[in-house]
Design a protein around this motif. Structure first.
Motif, PDB file in Angstrom:
ATOM      1  N   ILE B 349       0.871  -1.177   0.000  1.00  0.00           N
ATOM      2  CA  ILE B 349       0.000   0.000   0.000  1.00  0.00           C
ATOM      3  C   ILE B 349       0.904   1.223   0.000  1.00  0.00           C
ATOM      4  O   ILE B 349       1.820   1.313   0.816  1.00  0.00           O
ATOM      5  N   ALA B 350       0.652   2.135  -0.924  1.00  0.00           N
ATOM      6  CA  ALA B 350       1.531   3.302  -1.039  1.00  0.00           C
ATOM      7  C   ALA B 350       1.178   4.375  -0.017  1.00  0.00           C
ATOM      8  O   ALA B 350       0.005   4.578   0.305  1.00  0.00           O
ATOM      9  N   ASN B 351       2.193   5.036   0.480  1.00  0.00           N
ATOM     10  CA  ASN B 351       1.996   6.196   1.351  1.00  0.00           C
ATOM     11  C   ASN B 351       2.872   7.333   0.872  1.00  0.00           C
ATOM     12  O   ASN B 351       3.994   7.110   0.442  1.00  0.00           O
ATOM     13  N   GLN B 352       2.351   8.542   0.978  1.00  0.00           N
ATOM     14  CA  GLN B 352       3.179   9.699   0.671  1.00  0.00           C
ATOM     15  C   GLN B 352       3.933  10.096   1.932  1.00  0.00           C
ATOM     16  O   GLN B 352       3.448   9.902   3.036  1.00  0.00           O
ATOM     17  N   PHE B 353       5.086  10.695   1.753  1.00  0.00           N
ATOM     18  CA  PHE B 353       5.803  11.268   2.884  1.00  0.00           C
ATOM     19  C   PHE B 353       4.997  12.508   3.301  1.00  0.00           C
ATOM     20  O   PHE B 353       4.767  13.403   2.481  1.00  0.00           O
ATOM     21  N   LEU B 355       5.296  15.307   4.790  1.00  0.00           N
ATOM     22  CA  LEU B 355       5.794  16.659   4.514  1.00  0.00           C
ATOM     23  C   LEU B 355       5.671  16.990   3.015  1.00  0.00           C
ATOM     24  O   LEU B 355       5.315  18.105   2.643  1.00  0.00           O
ATOM     25  N   ASN B 356       5.963  16.001   2.170  1.00  0.00           N
ATOM     26  CA  ASN B 356       5.841  16.227   0.725  1.00  0.00           C
ATOM     27  C   ASN B 356       4.382  16.331   0.299  1.00  0.00           C
ATOM     28  O   ASN B 356       4.038  17.077  -0.611  1.00  0.00           O
ATOM     29  N   LYS B 357       3.524  15.582   0.988  1.00  0.00           N
ATOM     30  CA  LYS B 357       2.095  15.636   0.682  1.00  0.00           C
ATOM     31  C   LYS B 357       1.562  17.044   0.954  1.00  0.00           C
ATOM     32  O   LYS B 357       0.874  17.637   0.118  1.00  0.00           O
ATOM     33  N   THR B 359       3.341  19.748   1.100  1.00  0.00           N
ATOM     34  CA  THR B 359       3.985  20.661   0.150  1.00  0.00           C
ATOM     35  C   THR B 359       3.246  20.668  -1.184  1.00  0.00           C
ATOM     36  O   THR B 359       2.970  21.725  -1.749  1.00  0.00           O
ATOM     37  N   GLU B 360       2.931  19.481  -1.678  1.00  0.00           N
ATOM     38  CA  GLU B 360       2.220  19.372  -2.949  1.00  0.00           C
ATOM     39  C   GLU B 360       0.882  20.105  -2.899  1.00  0.00           C
ATOM     40  O   GLU B 360       0.523  20.829  -3.823  1.00  0.00           O
ATOM     41  N   ASP B 410      13.557  23.107   1.040  1.00  0.00           N
ATOM     42  CA  ASP B 410      14.222  22.883   2.319  1.00  0.00           C
ATOM     43  C   ASP B 410      15.364  23.862   2.553  1.00  0.00           C
ATOM     44  O   ASP B 410      16.084  24.216   1.630  1.00  0.00           O
ATOM     45  N   GLU B 517       6.557  23.091   8.832  1.00  0.00           N
ATOM     46  CA  GLU B 517       6.541  21.800   9.525  1.00  0.00           C
ATOM     47  C   GLU B 517       5.595  21.745  10.729  1.00  0.00           C
ATOM     48  O   GLU B 517       5.063  20.676  11.029  1.00  0.00           O
TER      49      GLU B 517
END
Lengths: 507, 520
Positions: B349-353, B355-357, B359-360, B410, B517
């Motif tokens: 099952i895929a998960n986004q990081f 912090l990146n989620k 950000t997107e 970053d 953050e």
């Protein structure tokens, strides 16, 4: 104004005309400026099919002010010639004549006159011939009489050089009756208004037609950066394929995770200052997982896990050195180490896209930092055939379906393969990625089970983006020298649908 | 990746057949080489120094071939031909062995003085050989390629080759004070001391890169023959006396180095056939696999229960250190492109990081708010994104105003709680550049960001507020600190005119920079 007097007059003449009318002739007949007729034509055109107008351009030759003077009074040289009496004229006096300066040198080069420098009262000018043909005047008179075509191209250009002649392009319309021709035109509304809607008067009005050939007004908007649009698409592809995103939010990495954990020996050239940016502060990593470090040390220096090792004196100090990570594989190593600590082992698919830093020679396609895309699959019994199968699915989502694989060497994968795709535009195979199966010397010290294989591949984000958006110089894409107009104008990133046009020769 | 340059016609002659460029490219690809460029000496000179200089240069066709960094055995024409001929089963892999000479065996004596500078040395003699001009050139070039690659630019190992017939053993490898070493170096007509040589070579484009290896050491390594003739001063230069020529028949080879691990010799490994099949994803019989490996210069035969393959690793294949290296060679010989592609059944099952989620999500709404995304360099390990955005504006001054830019990326700060002593923080920075400072626009953007993050404008712990503040980048009285979720997350304000002019800008500018953050 569509209902202006000129338009009305034009329509009346057109009704009587046989075939059509020339706008310039109409202007002469009506005794108005040509521009007024052109305005009438344009406004009638805007009404739809009332008239038809065809643009014609004719080139005409026109005398300049000086040209007209010469046509009237003769060329400067002729005038100088005629002003010299039989007994000659002092040069100083001649020069004071209006045509003196220009006329003198021309007449001299025509050999019509001569100068006697030994005369008692200073240089004196005499006629050499009795009679002269004023060719310049004759030619200008021809032009004046509408017979410019009689002159050759060379003669005309000579007159133009002397600023006696100008080429004038005249744009006229050939006007004829349109399919909805009528001499009666009612005033048209520009736009629908709230009043017309509430009163219903719009039913009785006619409206000016729109010029659909004109461009619309672009909306005020913000824009996403093309490279990051491509990044979003790659994230999307990985997510569609069930890959979990790895944390990569540490630009600063220890040599241990960046190199040693990947079984890259300490004297490897990539670990040289010439290739890697080492840090002065903080110069060294504060903590390393020492149990694991010991296993890595043993594998490098003595071998083990079925390996001969590199047989050299592995140094902890070297592993502690901090650097700007040279690849996101350092983050993959951390992720795999974390995975290895979870018992029992569960299969995993990971990806990351983030910045990496290399001390490279800078050129049109290389910067000292770029984005690396990386995919990793860890499971029992993965084969090279599996790696190729995953790569096929991944690259087909980028619209790259023709793939082939070349044996390659990477320090931390074995077997390794470079991925090539046939580029329709460039008509050749281009490298699109690098891949392999991580070496057991990397995985087993982490504590992963022996029959677990990890396949991985990587590529840069910049290269596909440059090809996609037809950018030849990487500085226009990444960094502060970015061309914002390019950012404003860049289309959606649809990796799998658009034809791959050859916009770049970058290789 | 090292590149080997070979004369095409010589190569084809040695291979016993000719190829079209495409055919040869194909063969390289299959074997893991890359035909990088087809050129000639003339073309190279003409490209680098212009047509005039190229006049008269050779137009013999050259193939430039990229060789993988682990295949030191392929770094010359002879090695390439050997590898390809074995691969195509046209010849059997030659077997190398040490042969005792008729006379006395040569000796190289290593003295203790070398311990502190370059402690290891080995030597060998090549006897009864015959050079041709091409072979001689190839021999010299191979030495150079080895120096550049496996020898790590001579730092690890330096190789010297000498005409044995001009020397007399035994040889001594020792270390001496530079002022005590004096000899006539290669291609020079008079003698110099080592100190003088180090000075002379400072301006030598080739040798200057190696000087640092021994420079400033009290003793320099040096090799003598029994008559006191200097063979070489490794890793810098050989003596002129023992220089090899096309006519040399017996070559004395010495290697000095800082590490001594690899032993020359044949080694046997046993790998199970089913392991190879399982790792590659094929089903070949053990006999076939043994045949495939033999084509890769690894003489193999099936032994034991019929599922085991015994592989002989020659000294030329020092890159084989694990069974996985053998698996790769079997796969190459099988042909990568003949392997059946299959999808692994790995279920995940895929998960986004997170912090990146975040950000997107944010960057899309920043663009929706009318701001354009920039992407600036992080190389300096910056602590703020603002300078990158101001430089972006400076490079785009010709664009119509206002310029509204943002970046979510970053920054890096030192942090002793982290294993590497530093940590990234994800920042959001935005600037507004126009004829008016537009503080209200940047302030409005902050309000919009907080709305998007579902943070209300209250003084409570869960809300956000701004408070008058100061900052060196801001115009006095036009700066505020941003507090959210009970902590300071950044600043916004009108930039100080000194800052604006330092970035070669001329208009007022307001900016906002926050750490995102806390909103995870």
């Amino acid at each position: 104004m569509a209902d202006g007097p000129v338009a009305e007059l034009l329509l009346q003449r057109l009704e009587a005309a046989d075939g059509g009318l020339d706008s310039a002739e109409v202007a002469t007949q009506l005794g108005v400026e040509h521009q007024a007729v052109v305005g009438a034509v344009k406004s009638l055109q805007a009404l739809g099919e009332v008239i038809e107008a065809e643009l014609r351009s004719t080139k005409r030759w026109e005398l300049t002010e000086e040209g007209e003077e010469i046509a009237r009074e003769g060329s400067h040289e002729a005038r100088v010639f005629h002003s010299i009496p039989a007994e000659g004229l002092a040069q100083s006096e001649l020069m004071r004549l209006p045509s003196g300066k220009v006329g003198f040198s021309k007449a001299m080069s025509n050999k019509w006159i001569r100068v006697d420098k030994s005369a008692a009262e200073g240089p004196r000018v005499f006629r050499v011939v009795d009679k002269v043909e004023d060719e310049v005047q004759r030619r200008l008179q021809l032009v004046q009489g509408g017979q410019a075509e009689e002159l050759g191209e060379k003669e005309r250009s000579e007159l133009r050089k002397r600023k006696l002649l100008n080429a004038v392009t005249l744009k006229t319309y050939w006007v004829s009756k349109g399919s909805a021709f009528s001499t009666r035109i009612s005033k048209q509304e520009a736009e629908l208004s709230p009043e017309m809607i509430s009163s219903g008067s719009w039913r009785d009005r006619s409206f000016k037609s729109y010029n659909f050939a004109a461009r619309g007004m672009l909306p005020d908007s913000g824009h996403l950066h093309p490279l990051l649009k491509v990044r979003s698409q790659f994230r999307q592809i990985f997510l569609e394929m069930g890959f979990t995103e790895m944390p990569t939010d540490n630009f600063i990495e220890s040599s241990f995770w960046n190199f040693d954990a990947l079984f890259q020996p300490q004297q490897h050239p990539a670990r040289d200052q010439h290739d890697t940016f080492f840090l002065r502060d903080p110069a060294e990593a504060l903590q390393l997982p020492m149990d694991y470090v010991q296993r890595v040390k043993r594998t490098h220096s003595q071998g083990g896990y079925g390996s001969q090792g590199y047989k050299y004196n592995w140094k902890l100090d070297e592993a502690r050195k901090n650097l700007l990570r040279t690849h996101t594989t350092a983050a993959s190593a951390r992720a795999l180490y974390r995975l290895a600590q979870k018992k029992p082992f569960t299969p995993a698919k990971y990806f990351s896209i983030d910045r990496v830093f290399r001390n490279e020679t800078l050129d049109a396609t290389h910067l000292a930092e770029f984005h690396q895309i990386e995919g990793v699959v860890a499971d029992h019994g993965l084969t090279l055939g599996h790696l190729m199968g995953v790569l096929r699915e991944f690259f087909s989502k980028l619209g790259l379906t023709q793939l082939r694989f070349k044996p390659a060497y990477n320090p931390y994968t074995e077997p390794s393969m470079e991925v090539f795709s046939y580029h329709q535009g460039l008509k050749k195979w281009v490298e699109v990625g690098n891949s392999g199966i991580f070496r057991p010397e990397m995985l087993l010290p982490m504590g992963l089970p022996e029959n677990v294989s990890v396949i991985a591949w990587g590529l840069s984000l910049e290269r596909p983006t440059m090809i996609k958006y037809g950018i030849n110089n990487i500085r226009e894409l990444v960094g502060h020298k970015v061309n914002l107009q390019m950012v404003y104008d860049s289309p959606l990133c649809r990796l799998d649908t658009e034809p791959k046009t050859p916009q770049t020769q970058a290789a | 990746m090292p590149t080997v340059s070979v004369k095409r016609d010589l190569l084809f002659k040695a291979l016993g057949r000719t190829y079209t460029d495409e055919e040869f490219d194909e063969l390289c690809f299959e074997f893991g080489l890359e035909l990088d460029e087809i050129t000639s000496e003339k073309e190279i000179i003409s490209k680098e120094q212009g047509n005039v200089k190229a006049e008269g240069a050779s137009d013999v066709v050259l193939y430039k071939i990229d060789v993988p960094a682990n295949r030191y055995d392929l770094l010359c024409l002879e090695g390439l031909v050997r590898g390809l001929q074995v691969f195509k089963e046209r010849i059997k892999a030659p077997v190398y062995k040490r042969v005792m000479p008729n006379g006395e065996i040569q000796k190289l004596i290593v003295t203790e003085e070398t311990a502190k500078i370059r402690p290891f040395a080995v030597a060998a003699v090549l006897r009864n050989i015959k050079f041709t001009k091409d072979r001689y050139d190839s021999f010299i070039e191979l030495q150079e390629k080895l120096h550049q690659n496996i020898c790590r630019k001579r730092a690890l190992v330096a190789i010297g080759t000498h005409d044995l017939d001009t020397l007399s053993g035994p040889f001594t490898y020792t270390a001496k004070r530079p002022s005590d070493i004096k000899f006539k170096p290669l291609n020079k007509t008079k003698e110099y001391t080592a100190c003088e040589l180090m000075n002379i070579y400072k301006t030598d484009n080739h040798l200057k890169h190696y000087l640092h290896i021994i420079e400033n050491k009290p003793l320099y390594p040096v090799i003598y023959d029994s008559n006191g003739v200097v063979l070489s001063m490794p890793p810098i230069i050989n003596g002129n006396h023992s220089k090899i020529t096309v006519n040399t028949r017996n070559v004395f080879i010495e290697c000095t180095g800082t590490d001594f691990t690899k032993e020359l010799g044949y080694r046997k490994e046993i790998v199970r056939a089913d392991l190879i099949n399982k790792k590659v994803g094929i089903r070949e019989t053990p006999e076939n696999l043994a045949k495939l490996l033999t084509r890769m210069y690894l003489k193999s035969e099936v032994i034991g229960d019929g599922n085991q393959i015994e592989i002989e690793i020659p000294p030329t294949r020092a890159d084989i250190i694990h069974a996985c290296d053998i698996v790769e060679d079997a796969a190459i010989a099988y042909g990568y492109n003949n392997i059946q592609m299959t999808l692994p059944k790995t279920y995940t099952i895929a998960n986004q990081f997170p912090l990146n989620k975040l950000t997107e999500l944010l960057r899309h709404d920043m663009a929706a708010a009318g701001f354009t995304e920039a992407l600036t360099f992080a190389l300096v390990a910056r602590t703020t994104l603002l300078p990158g955005l101001l430089k972006t504006i400076a490079a785009n001054r010709k664009m119509p105003l206002p310029l509204k830019l943002f970046e979510i990326s970053d920054i890096v700060v030192k942090d002793s709680t982290k294993d590497v002593g530093a940590k990234n923080y994800r920042h959001l920075c935005a600037v507004y550049y126009n004829k008016n400072p537009g503080f209200e626009i940047i302030h409005g953007l902050l309000d919009r960001i907080m709305q998007l993050l579902d943070v209300p404008p209250t003084k409570d712990k869960g809300g956000y507020m701004i408070k008058a503040s100061e900052g060196p980048a801001f115009f006095p009285g036009r700066c505020a600190e941003i507090f959210a979720r009970g902590q300071s997350i950044g600043k916004l304000g009108v930039l100080h005119p000194d800052v604006i002019t330092k970035f070669e800008l001329t208009m007022p500018c307001s900016s906002l920079e926050i750490n995102i953050e806390p909103f995870l």
